[in-house]
Design a protein around this motif. Structure first.
Motif, mmCIF file in Angstrom:
data_model
loop_
_atom_site.group_PDB
_atom_site.id
_atom_site.type_symbol
_atom_site.label_atom_id
_atom_site.label_comp_id
_atom_site.label_asym_id
_atom_site.label_seq_id
_atom_site.Cartn_x
_atom_site.Cartn_y
_atom_site.Cartn_z
ATOM 1 N N TRP A 47 0.808 -1.225 0.000
ATOM 2 C CA TRP A 47 0.000 0.000 0.000
ATOM 3 C C TRP A 47 0.839 1.272 0.000
ATOM 4 O O TRP A 47 0.349 2.351 0.295
ATOM 5 C CB TRP A 47 -0.931 0.023 1.214
ATOM 6 N N HIS A 48 2.092 1.178 -0.363
ATOM 7 C CA HIS A 48 2.986 2.340 -0.347
ATOM 8 C C HIS A 48 2.765 3.213 -1.591
ATOM 9 O O HIS A 48 2.547 2.699 -2.681
ATOM 10 C CB HIS A 48 4.457 1.904 -0.319
ATOM 11 N N GLU A 49 2.854 4.519 -1.395
ATOM 12 C CA GLU A 49 2.815 5.469 -2.509
ATOM 13 C C GLU A 49 3.852 6.560 -2.270
ATOM 14 O O GLU A 49 3.513 7.719 -2.060
ATOM 15 C CB GLU A 49 1.419 6.086 -2.676
ATOM 16 N N PRO A 50 5.137 6.184 -2.312
ATOM 17 C CA PRO A 50 6.171 7.211 -2.115
ATOM 18 C C PRO A 50 6.195 8.188 -3.282
ATOM 19 O O PRO A 50 5.717 7.878 -4.377
ATOM 20 C CB PRO A 50 7.459 6.390 -2.046
ATOM 21 N N GLU A 51 6.749 9.349 -3.028
ATOM 22 C CA GLU A 51 6.937 10.364 -4.061
ATOM 23 C C GLU A 51 8.431 10.641 -4.171
ATOM 24 O O GLU A 51 8.941 11.608 -3.612
ATOM 25 C CB GLU A 51 6.166 11.632 -3.701
ATOM 26 N N PRO A 52 9.151 9.764 -4.869
ATOM 27 C CA PRO A 52 10.604 9.943 -4.960
ATOM 28 C C PRO A 52 10.959 11.250 -5.664
ATOM 29 O O PRO A 52 10.162 11.796 -6.437
ATOM 30 C CB PRO A 52 11.074 8.736 -5.768
ATOM 31 N N ASP A 53 12.155 11.740 -5.389
ATOM 32 C CA ASP A 53 12.607 12.966 -6.034
ATOM 33 C C ASP A 53 12.550 12.823 -7.548
ATOM 34 O O ASP A 53 12.160 13.744 -8.248
ATOM 35 C CB ASP A 53 14.012 13.327 -5.559
ATOM 36 N N ALA A 54 12.912 11.650 -8.050
ATOM 37 C CA ALA A 54 12.793 11.369 -9.485
ATOM 38 C C ALA A 54 12.630 9.870 -9.671
ATOM 39 O O ALA A 54 13.083 9.074 -8.846
ATOM 40 C CB ALA A 54 14.018 11.873 -10.241
ATOM 41 N N SER A 55 11.971 9.497 -10.748
ATOM 42 C CA SER A 55 11.870 8.088 -11.105
ATOM 43 C C SER A 55 11.800 7.972 -12.624
ATOM 44 O O SER A 55 11.286 8.862 -13.300
ATOM 45 C CB SER A 55 10.658 7.425 -10.438
ATOM 46 N N VAL A 56 12.353 6.887 -13.106
ATOM 47 C CA VAL A 56 12.311 6.592 -14.540
ATOM 48 C C VAL A 56 11.242 5.529 -14.729
ATOM 49 O O VAL A 56 11.291 4.463 -14.102
ATOM 50 C CB VAL A 56 13.678 6.110 -15.065
ATOM 51 N N ILE A 57 10.276 5.847 -15.595
ATOM 52 C CA ILE A 57 9.107 5.002 -15.779
ATOM 53 C C ILE A 57 9.082 4.444 -17.197
ATOM 54 O O ILE A 57 9.289 5.175 -18.169
ATOM 55 C CB ILE A 57 7.808 5.817 -15.535
ATOM 56 N N ARG A 58 8.810 3.147 -17.289
ATOM 57 C CA ARG A 58 8.689 2.479 -18.590
ATOM 58 C C ARG A 58 7.446 2.987 -19.316
ATOM 59 O O ARG A 58 6.409 3.207 -18.702
ATOM 60 C CB ARG A 58 8.574 0.975 -18.358
ATOM 61 N N GLY A 59 7.556 3.206 -20.617
ATOM 62 C CA GLY A 59 6.421 3.648 -21.423
ATOM 63 C C GLY A 59 6.507 5.131 -21.734
ATOM 64 O O GLY A 59 7.503 5.789 -21.473
ATOM 65 N N ARG A 60 5.438 5.635 -22.298
ATOM 66 C CA ARG A 60 5.357 7.039 -22.680
ATOM 67 C C ARG A 60 4.483 7.782 -21.686
ATOM 68 O O ARG A 60 3.439 7.287 -21.271
ATOM 69 C CB ARG A 60 4.751 7.176 -24.067
ATOM 70 N N PHE A 61 4.888 8.977 -21.325
ATOM 71 C CA PHE A 61 4.137 9.792 -20.379
ATOM 72 C C PHE A 61 2.708 10.014 -20.866
ATOM 73 O O PHE A 61 1.757 9.942 -20.100
ATOM 74 C CB PHE A 61 4.842 11.135 -20.169
ATOM 75 N N ASP A 62 2.548 10.252 -22.148
ATOM 76 C CA ASP A 62 1.228 10.522 -22.719
ATOM 77 C C ASP A 62 0.292 9.320 -22.641
ATOM 78 O O ASP A 62 -0.919 9.468 -22.708
ATOM 79 C CB ASP A 62 1.352 10.943 -24.181
ATOM 80 N N ASP A 63 0.881 8.108 -22.514
ATOM 81 C CA ASP A 63 0.076 6.887 -22.506
ATOM 82 C C ASP A 63 -0.559 6.600 -21.155
ATOM 83 O O ASP A 63 -1.426 5.748 -21.056
ATOM 84 C CB ASP A 63 0.940 5.676 -22.889
ATOM 85 N N LEU A 74 11.674 1.768 -13.531
ATOM 86 C CA LEU A 74 13.006 1.267 -13.872
ATOM 87 C C LEU A 74 14.062 1.719 -12.867
ATOM 88 O O LEU A 74 15.016 1.012 -12.593
ATOM 89 C CB LEU A 74 13.400 1.746 -15.269
ATOM 90 N N SER A 75 13.891 2.920 -12.349
ATOM 91 C CA SER A 75 14.876 3.487 -11.433
ATOM 92 C C SER A 75 14.202 4.534 -10.553
ATOM 93 O O SER A 75 13.291 5.231 -11.003
ATOM 94 C CB SER A 75 16.016 4.140 -12.230
ATOM 95 N N VAL A 76 14.663 4.617 -9.306
ATOM 96 C CA VAL A 76 14.217 5.658 -8.389
ATOM 97 C C VAL A 76 15.461 6.420 -7.946
ATOM 98 O O VAL A 76 16.506 5.826 -7.674
ATOM 99 C CB VAL A 76 13.493 5.059 -7.159
ATOM 100 N N ILE A 77 15.333 7.751 -7.894
ATOM 101 C CA ILE A 77 16.449 8.616 -7.492
ATOM 102 C C ILE A 77 15.982 9.493 -6.342
ATOM 103 O O ILE A 77 14.950 10.158 -6.445
ATOM 104 C CB ILE A 77 16.915 9.497 -8.667
ATOM 105 N N GLU A 78 16.730 9.466 -5.254
ATOM 106 C CA GLU A 78 16.471 10.340 -4.114
ATOM 107 C C GLU A 78 17.693 11.213 -3.899
ATOM 108 O O GLU A 78 18.829 10.746 -4.002
ATOM 109 C CB GLU A 78 16.198 9.527 -2.834
#
Length: 155
Positions: A47-63, A74-78
């Motif tokens: 049930w976690h919903e962190p808000e990392p400083d940045a994350s790389v997400i698979r797919g297209r933002f528009d999708d 794919l990756s989380v950056i703090e």
């Protein structure tokens, strides 16, 4: 979770950007069918919903109109200063348990970048310690990476 009376400031990827310009360009991930999001929630089990400083997400933002699931990340950056203990403790465990392939901590306290990979059993392999002069390889999926000089991430 903040306690009553506590004030928490975000140590976003923008903090590093104050020193170094725009350290990571979201456009760098587009050719890899991935996108960079900053300070936006990701959904992790159970049930976690962190808000990392940045994350790389698979797919297209528009999708996507939904919050990305763990399988999409794919990756989380703090970026860590006062949050270093939490970033290397609870957050690292939660991301590893969710199977996030790469967890990067930009450690502003010690002027290093810690690149965690290979999550298994709720933990990551020992991190690759990067210093100025090194290059961070951020996963873009499919065995592809976006390379970012560590000098651009640290003050």
């Amino acid at each position: 979770m903040a306690r009553q009376g506590e004030i928490h400031t975000r140590s976003a990827i923008a903090i590093a950007g104050l020193y170094c310009g725009s350290p990571i360009s979201g456009r760098s991930f587009l050719p890899h069918n991935a996108y960079l999001q900053t300070q936006q929630p990701i959904r992790l089990p159970p049930w976690h919903e962190p808000e990392p400083d940045a994350s790389v997400i698979r797919g297209r933002f528009d999708d996507s109109t939904a919050k990305p699931l763990a399988a999409d990340v794919l990756s989380v950056i703090e970026v860590a200063d006062r949050s270093l203990a939490r970033d290397l403790g609870t957050k690292r465990r939660v991301y590893a348990e969710a199977g996030i392939p790469q967890y990067v901590v930009v450690d502003l306290v010690h002027d290093v970048v810690l690149d965690h990979a290979n999550p298994a059993g709720g933990t990551y392999s020992p991190p690759n310690l990067l210093r100025k002069g090194d290059t961070l390889r951020i996963s873009a999926g499919g065995g592809q990476f976006v390379e970012v000089p560590v000098d651009r991430l640290l003050p």
